[in-house]
Design a protein around this motif. Structure first.
Motif, mmCIF file in Angstrom:
data_model
loop_
_atom_site.group_PDB
_atom_site.id
_atom_site.type_symbol
_atom_site.label_atom_id
_atom_site.label_comp_id
_atom_site.label_asym_id
_atom_site.label_seq_id
_atom_site.Cartn_x
_atom_site.Cartn_y
_atom_site.Cartn_z
ATOM 1 N N THR A 1 45.190 72.981 10.267
ATOM 2 C CA THR A 1 45.650 73.970 11.243
ATOM 3 C C THR A 1 46.178 75.206 10.521
ATOM 4 O O THR A 1 47.071 75.103 9.682
ATOM 5 C CB THR A 1 46.769 73.367 12.124
ATOM 6 N N MET B 1 48.355 77.767 10.447
ATOM 7 C CA MET B 1 49.594 78.232 11.078
ATOM 8 C C MET B 1 50.708 78.248 10.042
ATOM 9 O O MET B 1 50.836 77.314 9.251
ATOM 10 C CB MET B 1 49.969 77.298 12.238
ATOM 11 N N ASN C 1 50.995 88.233 20.256
ATOM 12 C CA ASN C 1 49.958 87.292 20.650
ATOM 13 C C ASN C 1 49.845 86.107 19.695
ATOM 14 O O ASN C 1 49.374 85.033 20.078
ATOM 15 C CB ASN C 1 48.610 88.016 20.730
ATOM 16 N N ASN C 2 50.314 86.293 18.462
ATOM 17 C CA ASN C 2 50.223 85.242 17.464
ATOM 18 C C ASN C 2 51.590 84.753 16.994
ATOM 19 O O ASN C 2 51.705 84.153 15.926
ATOM 20 C CB ASN C 2 49.417 85.746 16.262
ATOM 21 N N SER D 1 54.894 85.007 22.559
ATOM 22 C CA SER D 1 53.975 84.843 23.692
ATOM 23 C C SER D 1 53.892 83.395 24.168
ATOM 24 O O SER D 1 53.516 83.143 25.317
ATOM 25 C CB SER D 1 52.576 85.326 23.311
ATOM 26 N N ARG D 2 54.241 82.447 23.299
ATOM 27 C CA ARG D 2 54.130 81.038 23.658
ATOM 28 C C ARG D 2 55.316 80.251 23.078
ATOM 29 O O ARG D 2 55.847 80.607 22.025
ATOM 30 C CB ARG D 2 52.808 80.446 23.159
ATOM 31 N N ASP E 1 50.691 86.520 30.498
ATOM 32 C CA ASP E 1 49.951 85.643 29.594
ATOM 33 C C ASP E 1 50.852 84.628 28.886
ATOM 34 O O ASP E 1 50.412 83.885 28.003
ATOM 35 C CB ASP E 1 49.192 86.459 28.550
ATOM 36 N N LEU F 1 47.960 76.777 20.625
ATOM 37 C CA LEU F 1 46.763 77.375 20.038
ATOM 38 C C LEU F 1 45.570 77.398 21.006
ATOM 39 O O LEU F 1 44.461 77.745 20.602
ATOM 40 C CB LEU F 1 46.376 76.601 18.769
ATOM 41 N N TYR F 2 45.793 77.042 22.247
ATOM 42 C CA TYR F 2 44.694 76.978 23.219
ATOM 43 C C TYR F 2 43.987 78.332 23.322
ATOM 44 O O TYR F 2 44.618 79.365 23.505
ATOM 45 C CB TYR F 2 45.223 76.561 24.577
ATOM 46 N N GLU F 3 42.672 78.286 23.161
ATOM 47 C CA GLU F 3 41.813 79.476 23.222
ATOM 48 C C GLU F 3 42.112 80.490 22.116
ATOM 49 O O GLU F 3 41.816 81.680 22.254
ATOM 50 C CB GLU F 3 41.892 80.158 24.599
ATOM 51 N N LYS F 4 42.675 80.023 21.002
ATOM 52 C CA LYS F 4 42.933 80.916 19.852
ATOM 53 C C LYS F 4 42.100 80.453 18.655
ATOM 54 O O LYS F 4 41.823 79.294 18.489
ATOM 55 C CB LYS F 4 44.418 80.930 19.510
#
Length: 214
Positions: free
Chosen positions: A30, A32, A94-95, A120-121, A148, A211-214
């Motif tokens: 991963t 990250m 976004n990241n 963002s998350r 988002d 990480l969905y859709e990234k």
């Protein structure tokens, strides 16, 4: 991530068991960067003070003042810029994610609500919403949230009885988050406990959400 002493290595963990996140990231390759500062371990409820966005009173811990804003200001204005200037990061909102468990889970919710321009998350495992569910609900309702925004939140079946009406509080916070149009992934973990061993088992779930859709 919060409670960094418990994230990577058993030798550093408060109770001798870490999340084992390093092994997971390496095994899955991963991509990250995880930055995990240790918490304040002052015996005078240092961690509770550092990791609460609002003051609260508890029969076991007494009156706990809030240093959560100071903590997050350090994360955002000192820690993150240092990491971005030192490593090859994708530094945009976004990241940029945030995660934690227990009081660290509560702080992750606070961070995604009040510092939504930075994160963002978020992943909040077993968040300590018992400290002030109505205060947290009000914070959610008043937050300026980007559409988002993604939140992962869970609670274990074995830890629900620790606090009165915990399932109702968890459901209420989940509902308020959804009413803000946050993309919420909420789970009740079968046989889940309030422990690093249990949170380790949830790594695939919350990492996939982040990480969905990234």
């Amino acid at each position: 991530m919060f409670d960094g002493q418990n994230v990577f290595f058993d030798s550093d963990a408060t109770y001798g068991k870490s999340w084992g996140l390093k092994e997971y990231l390496e095994y899955t390759n991963t991509q990250m960067i995880v930055v995990a500062p240790a918490c304040n371990q002052n015996p005078d409820n240092g961690r509770l003070k550092e990791y609460t966005p609002y003051p609260f009173k508890d029969k076991t811990f007494g009156n706990i003042k809030s240093l959560g804003k100071i903590t997050m200001e350090w994360f955002v204005n000192e820690l993150k810029p240092t990491i971005d200037n030192t490593f090859r990061t994708l530094s945009d909102r976004n990241n940029t994610f945030i995660a934690g468990s227990s009081m660290g889970g509560l702080m992750s919710l606070y961070a995604i609500l009040e510092y939504n321009h930075i994160f963002s998350r978020a992943a909040a495992l077993s968040p300590s919403i018992w400290t002030g569910p109505q205060k947290l609900a009000k914070m959610i309702k008043n937050a300026n949230i980007n559409p988002d925004t993604v939140v992962y939140m869970d609670y274990g079946t074995e830890e629900l009885p620790r606090y009165k009406h915990m399932i109702q509080k968890f459901a209420m916070i989940s509902s308020v988050l959804m009413k803000k149009n946050i993309r919420l992934n909420a789970r009740i973990v079968p046989n889940g406990t309030h422990s690093e061993a249990s949170w380790e088992k949830q790594i695939p779930f919350f990492v996939e959400t982040l990480l969905y859709e990234k």
